[in-house]
Design a protein around this motif. Structure first.
Motif, PDB file in Angstrom:
ATOM      1  N   THR A   1       0.809  -1.228   0.000  1.00 11.31           N
ATOM      2  CA  THR A   1       0.000   0.000   0.000  1.00 11.31           C
ATOM      3  C   THR A   1       0.842   1.278   0.000  1.00 11.31           C
ATOM      4  OG1 THR A   1      -0.089  -0.174   2.418  1.00 11.31           O
ATOM      5  CG2 THR A   1      -1.986  -1.016   1.203  1.00 11.31           C
ATOM      6  N   GLY A   2       2.121   1.155   0.262  1.00 12.67           N
ATOM      7  CA  GLY A   2       2.954   2.331   0.480  1.00 12.67           C
ATOM      8  C   GLY A   2       3.304   3.087  -0.795  1.00 12.67           C
ATOM      9  N   PHE A   3       3.825   4.278  -0.621  1.00  9.24           N
ATOM     10  CA  PHE A   3       4.409   5.102  -1.686  1.00  9.24           C
ATOM     11  C   PHE A   3       3.404   5.528  -2.758  1.00  9.24           C
ATOM     12  CE2 PHE A   3       7.883   2.905   0.361  1.00  9.24           C
ATOM     13  CZ  PHE A   3       8.630   4.009   0.728  1.00  9.24           C
ATOM     14  N   ALA A   4       2.503   6.395  -2.376  1.00 13.76           N
ATOM     15  CA  ALA A   4       1.586   7.117  -3.278  1.00 13.76           C
ATOM     16  C   ALA A   4       0.494   6.228  -3.870  1.00 13.76           C
ATOM     17  CB  ALA A   4       2.359   7.828  -4.396  1.00 13.76           C
ATOM     18  N   ARG A   5       0.646   4.937  -3.734  1.00 17.18           N
ATOM     19  CA  ARG A   5      -0.264   3.993  -4.384  1.00 17.18           C
ATOM     20  C   ARG A   5      -1.741   4.278  -4.092  1.00 17.18           C
ATOM     21  NH1 ARG A   5      -1.007   1.338  -8.560  1.00 17.18           N
ATOM     22  NH2 ARG A   5       1.245   1.154  -8.655  1.00 17.18           N
ATOM     23  N   THR A   6      -2.055   4.542  -2.838  1.00 14.73           N
ATOM     24  CA  THR A   6      -3.471   4.675  -2.456  1.00 14.73           C
ATOM     25  C   THR A   6      -3.959   6.129  -2.505  1.00 14.73           C
ATOM     26  OG1 THR A   6      -2.973   4.966  -0.107  1.00 14.73           O
ATOM     27  CG2 THR A   6      -3.275   2.692  -0.889  1.00 14.73           C
ATOM     28  N   GLY A   7      -3.136   7.027  -3.021  1.00 12.46           N
ATOM     29  CA  GLY A   7      -3.539   8.431  -3.050  1.00 12.46           C
ATOM     30  C   GLY A   7      -3.010   9.209  -1.860  1.00 12.46           C
ATOM     31  N   ALA A   8      -2.253   8.551  -1.034  1.00 14.21           N
ATOM     32  CA  ALA A   8      -1.509   9.198   0.049  1.00 14.21           C
ATOM     33  C   ALA A   8      -0.137   8.527   0.040  1.00 14.21           C
ATOM     34  CB  ALA A   8      -2.184   8.990   1.399  1.00 14.21           C
ATOM     35  N   MET A   9       0.847   9.144   0.663  1.00 12.35           N
ATOM     36  CA  MET A   9       2.161   8.497   0.655  1.00 12.35           C
ATOM     37  C   MET A   9       2.052   7.116   1.304  1.00 12.35           C
ATOM     38  SD  MET A   9       4.767   9.404  -0.879  1.00 12.35           S
ATOM     39  CE  MET A   9       6.492   9.136  -1.084  1.00 12.35           C
ATOM     40  N   PHE A  10       1.278   7.033   2.407  1.00  5.85           N
ATOM     41  CA  PHE A  10       1.062   5.744   3.076  1.00  5.85           C
ATOM     42  C   PHE A  10      -0.426   5.582   3.371  1.00  5.85           C
ATOM     43  CE2 PHE A  10       5.449   6.863   3.721  1.00  5.85           C
ATOM     44  CZ  PHE A  10       6.076   5.700   3.310  1.00  5.85           C
ATOM     45  N   ALA A  11      -0.926   4.363   3.231  1.00  6.59           N
ATOM     46  CA  ALA A  11      -2.361   4.121   3.399  1.00  6.59           C
ATOM     47  C   ALA A  11      -2.819   4.406   4.826  1.00  6.59           C
ATOM     48  CB  ALA A  11      -2.695   2.678   3.013  1.00  6.59           C
ATOM     49  N   SER A  12      -1.912   4.246   5.802  1.00  4.40           N
ATOM     50  CA  SER A  12      -2.290   4.502   7.198  1.00  4.40           C
ATOM     51  C   SER A  12      -2.905   5.890   7.360  1.00  4.40           C
ATOM     52  CB  SER A  12      -1.055   4.386   8.104  1.00  4.40           C
ATOM     53  OG  SER A  12      -0.598   3.057   8.139  1.00  4.40           O
ATOM     54  N   GLU A  13      -2.434   6.843   6.524  1.00  3.69           N
ATOM     55  CA  GLU A  13      -2.945   8.217   6.627  1.00  3.69           C
ATOM     56  C   GLU A  13      -4.453   8.273   6.395  1.00  3.69           C
ATOM     57  OE1 GLU A  13      -0.499  10.817   4.046  1.00  3.69           O
ATOM     58  OE2 GLU A  13       1.051   9.285   4.249  1.00  3.69           O
ATOM     59  N   HIS A  14      -4.963   7.445   5.461  1.00  8.26           N
ATOM     60  CA  HIS A  14      -6.403   7.458   5.175  1.00  8.26           C
ATOM     61  C   HIS A  14      -7.225   7.071   6.407  1.00  8.26           C
ATOM     62  CE1 HIS A  14      -5.923   7.904   0.840  1.00  8.26           C
ATOM     63  NE2 HIS A  14      -5.077   6.901   0.826  1.00  8.26           N
ATOM     64  N   PHE A  15      -6.639   6.225   7.234  1.00  7.10           N
ATOM     65  CA  PHE A  15      -7.394   5.668   8.356  1.00  7.10           C
ATOM     66  C   PHE A  15      -7.116   6.428   9.649  1.00  7.10           C
ATOM     67  CE2 PHE A  15      -6.663   2.315   5.236  1.00  7.10           C
ATOM     68  CZ  PHE A  15      -7.974   1.958   4.951  1.00  7.10           C
ATOM     69  N   GLY A  16      -6.282   7.465   9.542  1.00  2.00           N
ATOM     70  CA  GLY A  16      -5.997   8.284  10.708  1.00  2.00           C
ATOM     71  C   GLY A  16      -5.217   7.550  11.782  1.00  2.00           C
ATOM     72  N   ILE A  17      -4.379   6.600  11.376  1.00  2.00           N
ATOM     73  CA  ILE A  17      -3.594   5.877  12.385  1.00  2.00           C
ATOM     74  C   ILE A  17      -2.113   6.218  12.268  1.00  2.00           C
ATOM     75  CG2 ILE A  17      -5.203   3.966  12.670  1.00  2.00           C
ATOM     76  CD1 ILE A  17      -3.306   2.293  10.824  1.00  2.00           C
TER      77      ILE A  17
ATOM     78  N   ASN B   1       3.781  14.879  -8.093  1.00  2.00           N
ATOM     79  CA  ASN B   1       2.494  14.774  -7.362  1.00  2.00           C
ATOM     80  C   ASN B   1       1.796  13.454  -7.645  1.00  2.00           C
ATOM     81  OD1 ASN B   1       2.665  17.400  -6.221  1.00  2.00           O
ATOM     82  ND2 ASN B   1       2.103  18.235  -8.216  1.00  2.00           N
ATOM     83  N   LEU B   2       2.516  12.373  -7.490  1.00  2.00           N
ATOM     84  CA  LEU B   2       1.966  11.088  -7.930  1.00  2.00           C
ATOM     85  C   LEU B   2       0.855  10.572  -7.016  1.00  2.00           C
ATOM     86  CD1 LEU B   2       5.112   9.350  -9.425  1.00  2.00           C
ATOM     87  CD2 LEU B   2       3.189  10.417 -10.610  1.00  2.00           C
ATOM     88  N   ALA B   3       0.820  11.030  -5.774  1.00  2.00           N
ATOM     89  CA  ALA B   3      -0.320  10.629  -4.931  1.00  2.00           C
ATOM     90  C   ALA B   3      -1.617  11.197  -5.507  1.00  2.00           C
ATOM     91  CB  ALA B   3      -0.110  11.081  -3.486  1.00  2.00           C
ATOM     92  N   ASP B   4      -1.555  12.446  -5.997  1.00  2.00           N
ATOM     93  CA  ASP B   4      -2.745  13.030  -6.637  1.00  2.00           C
ATOM     94  C   ASP B   4      -3.092  12.271  -7.914  1.00  2.00           C
ATOM     95  OD1 ASP B   4      -2.705  14.885  -4.637  1.00  2.00           O
ATOM     96  OD2 ASP B   4      -1.805  16.486  -5.842  1.00  2.00           O
ATOM     97  N   ARG B   5      -2.062  11.886  -8.645  1.00  2.25           N
ATOM     98  CA  ARG B   5      -2.302  11.114  -9.868  1.00  2.25           C
ATOM     99  C   ARG B   5      -2.974   9.773  -9.537  1.00  2.25           C
ATOM    100  NH1 ARG B   5      -4.329  10.708 -14.474  1.00  2.25           N
ATOM    101  NH2 ARG B   5      -3.534   9.022 -15.746  1.00  2.25           N
ATOM    102  N   ALA B   6      -2.582   9.188  -8.413  1.00  2.00           N
ATOM    103  CA  ALA B   6      -3.217   7.923  -7.994  1.00  2.00           C
ATOM    104  C   ALA B   6      -4.710   8.133  -7.746  1.00  2.00           C
ATOM    105  CB  ALA B   6      -2.536   7.377  -6.736  1.00  2.00           C
ATOM    106  N   VAL B   7      -5.063   9.277  -7.183  1.00  2.00           N
ATOM    107  CA  VAL B   7      -6.479   9.569  -6.936  1.00  2.00           C
ATOM    108  C   VAL B   7      -7.235   9.666  -8.261  1.00  2.00           C
ATOM    109  CG1 VAL B   7      -8.093  11.283  -6.011  1.00  2.00           C
ATOM    110  CG2 VAL B   7      -6.016  10.693  -4.727  1.00  2.00           C
ATOM    111  N   GLN B   8      -6.632  10.372  -9.230  1.00  2.00           N
ATOM    112  CA  GLN B   8      -7.289  10.503 -10.546  1.00  2.00           C
ATOM    113  C   GLN B   8      -7.451   9.142 -11.213  1.00  2.00           C
ATOM    114  OE1 GLN B   8      -4.531  13.005 -12.630  1.00  2.00           O
ATOM    115  NE2 GLN B   8      -5.124  14.876 -11.541  1.00  2.00           N
ATOM    116  N   ILE B   9      -6.405   8.333 -11.159  1.00  2.00           N
ATOM    117  CA  ILE B   9      -6.468   6.990 -11.751  1.00  2.00           C
ATOM    118  C   ILE B   9      -7.566   6.183 -11.059  1.00  2.00           C
ATOM    119  CG2 ILE B   9      -5.190   4.798 -11.856  1.00  2.00           C
ATOM    120  CD1 ILE B   9      -2.669   6.472 -12.507  1.00  2.00           C
ATOM    121  N   GLY B  10      -7.640   6.324  -9.752  1.00  2.00           N
ATOM    122  CA  GLY B  10      -8.658   5.598  -8.991  1.00  2.00           C
ATOM    123  C   GLY B  10     -10.067   5.997  -9.393  1.00  2.00           C
ATOM    124  N   ARG B  11     -10.265   7.286  -9.677  1.00  2.00           N
ATOM    125  CA  ARG B  11     -11.604   7.732 -10.106  1.00  2.00           C
ATOM    126  C   ARG B  11     -12.009   7.043 -11.405  1.00  2.00           C
ATOM    127  NH1 ARG B  11     -10.290  13.432  -8.786  1.00  2.00           N
ATOM    128  NH2 ARG B  11     -10.836  13.582  -6.586  1.00  2.00           N
TER     129      ARG B  11
END
Ligand code: PLZ
Length: 452
Positions: A272-288, A348-358
């Motif tokens: 999940t790490g390194f911009a893949r999920t739209g954040a540098m690390f997926a933990s950020e999405h879950f607030g942990i 800005n590849l985390a942002d690009r991951a978000v666009q790809i995800g959409r």
């Protein structure tokens, strides 16, 4: 006919490769078949392959084979070439470092790039506390070391892993991994003091995050005992197990319990790490804020490197000389990592991951409205899974997922499956893929679904 000849006529990889799907032979073509025959004779059958080609170049969103076929890459070598294959910055950094020195062994004569990667990871991983990082060669090795560190820090032995979890193929990580076939069957005995609980799988358990966390915590308290537990290890989004996103609140509740009981919480962010999920690390999405985070795959643009990053006081638990390895934090891999991390940030590849995800989610959800075989579309950023089911019973349909992947590959689109039940198609495109190519790849996948 040798592949060496083919490489002479093949352009270098990287983003300047023509970004197109191009089939000039059936897959595999004759040159690829040659290599597969040699592979069958020279490499044990235990080492399988998904795509029957001989790769000779890759970049942007394509992989080119020895016959001149250009395949759309929706897998990024299992979430590794997230920054794009043969990224020019990475190529330059690797070439410069290998010409300087290839190896001294960091435990013998340390060098700056290792320290710089550690500083970067300490800075970029979630958690505002003081951190330290140790580097290794593979995801499995990072996980092994995270467990060593947690045991040494706590003086306890037990480790909790989860249903659908995947952590690697070494002895301890096989024990942590849930699925028997193909990862564990016949390879035991496995490392002791590894326990397993149900995590959160909203599509199949129907539980809220709080309910699922209560089940996990009760299992720990009744079957392990908090005082015996060194660490809980979990992927924030379970990868090989099926791209399972836990229900809201599940991970924070487990982290809180760990903190209250002095148990080390390890987030395995290898996939999940390194911009893949739209954040540098997926933990950020879950607030942990995990105590320790394991990383690998996307860290170094395809060079083998892995890390354990976490609270300085936990990371410092080991006596001097207790952590290391001949190649861990190799200078060429570290140079690649510094270039890769810079590219994630500059582009800005985390942002690009978000666009790809959409695009991924939009296209797959649209298909789901008229195709009840799609049980669920889930994921974050450019890490999206589609779970296929029997519409009548909801039972996993592995045959369908397999047929879609097989047909897509034959038509020039690299797509991977995953899941405990083998019924999930997963999308992990390199973030360097353009929209047109991504959409063409999805056209092929959806065509394969319609035809199946
Ligand atoms: N932790 C979360 O996803 C590797 C496995 C491919 P290594 N996943 C791909 C295969 O079939 O071997 C992975 C992961 C998570 C750990 C690992 C292990 O990483 O670099 O393969 O050792």
């Amino acid at each position: 006919m040798s592949l060496i000849d083919a490489t002479h006529t093949t352009p270098l990889g990287g983003p300047s490769l023509p970004q197109e799907r191009r089939l000039v032979t059936s897959i595999p073509g004759p040159r690829s078949q040659d290599l597969l025959d040699r592979k069958a004779a020279a490499v044990p059958s235990g080492v399988g392959h998904t795509v029957p080609v001989a790769a000779v170049a890759a970049g942007g969103g394509v992989v080119v084979d020895a016959d001149g076929n250009s395949l759309i890459d929706l897998g990024a070598g299992i979430a590794v070439t997230t920054v794009g294959n043969a990224h020019p910055k990475v190529v330059a950094a690797v070439q410069a470092q290998i010409a300087q020195f290839a190896h001294t062994c960091f435990m013998i004569a340390p060098y700056e790039s290792y320290v710089a990667v550690a500083e970067k990871l300490n800075e970029l991983t979630p958690g505002s506390f003081a951190k330290k990082t140790a580097l290794f060669n593979s995801g499995a090795e990072a996980v092994e070391n995270a467990i060593k560190i947690a045991r040494k820090h706590t003086g306890r032995q037990a480790v909790l892993a989860f249903d659908h979890g995947y952590h690697g193929r070494t002895n301890l990580t096989m024990a942590l991994t849930a699925k028997a076939m193909p990862y564990k069957s016949g390879f035991g005995p496995f490392a002791p003091e590894v326990y397993r609980a149900a995590a959160s799988y909203p599509f199949r358990d129907g539980l809220t995050g709080a309910e699922a966390a209560a089940k996990t915590i009760s299992m720990i308290e009744k079957q392990i005992g908090a005082d015996n537990l060194a660490a809980v290890i979990i992927e924030p989004i379970q990868g090989e197990g099926g791209f399972i996103v836990p229900a809201d609140g599940y991970l924070p509740a487990v982290v809180d319990w760990c903190r209250a009981n002095s148990v080390v919480f390890i987030a395995d962010e290898v996939q999940t790490g390194f911009a893949r999920t739209g954040a540098m690390f997926a933990s950020e999405h879950f607030g942990i804020e995990p105590d320790l985070i394991t990383t690998a795959k996307g860290i170094a643009g395809g060079m083998p490197l892995a890390g354990v990053t976490g609270r300085a006081e936990i990371m410092d638990a080991s006596h001097t000389g207790g952590l290391g390895g001949t190649y861990g934090g190799n200078p060429v891999a570290c140079a690649a990592a510094l270039a890769t991390i810079e590219a994630y940030q500059e582009e800005n590849l985390a942002d690009r991951a978000v666009q790809i995800g959409r695009i991924l989610v939009g296209r797959m959800q649209e298909a789901a409205t008229s195709d009840p075989r799609i049980g669920e579309v889930r994921g974050l950023g450019a890490m999206i899974g589609v779970e296929f089911v029997d519409p009548a019973t909801g039972a996993p349909d592995a045959a369908l997922a397999g047929a879609i992947a097989k047909r897509a590959i034959a038509e020039g689109v690299i797509v991977l499956t995953c899941g405990t039940y083998g019924n999930v198609i997963r999308f992990l495109p390199p973030l360097s893929i353009d929209d047109a190519l991504l959409n063409e790849g999805l056209d092929v996948v959806l065509g394969a679904l319609a035809a199946a």
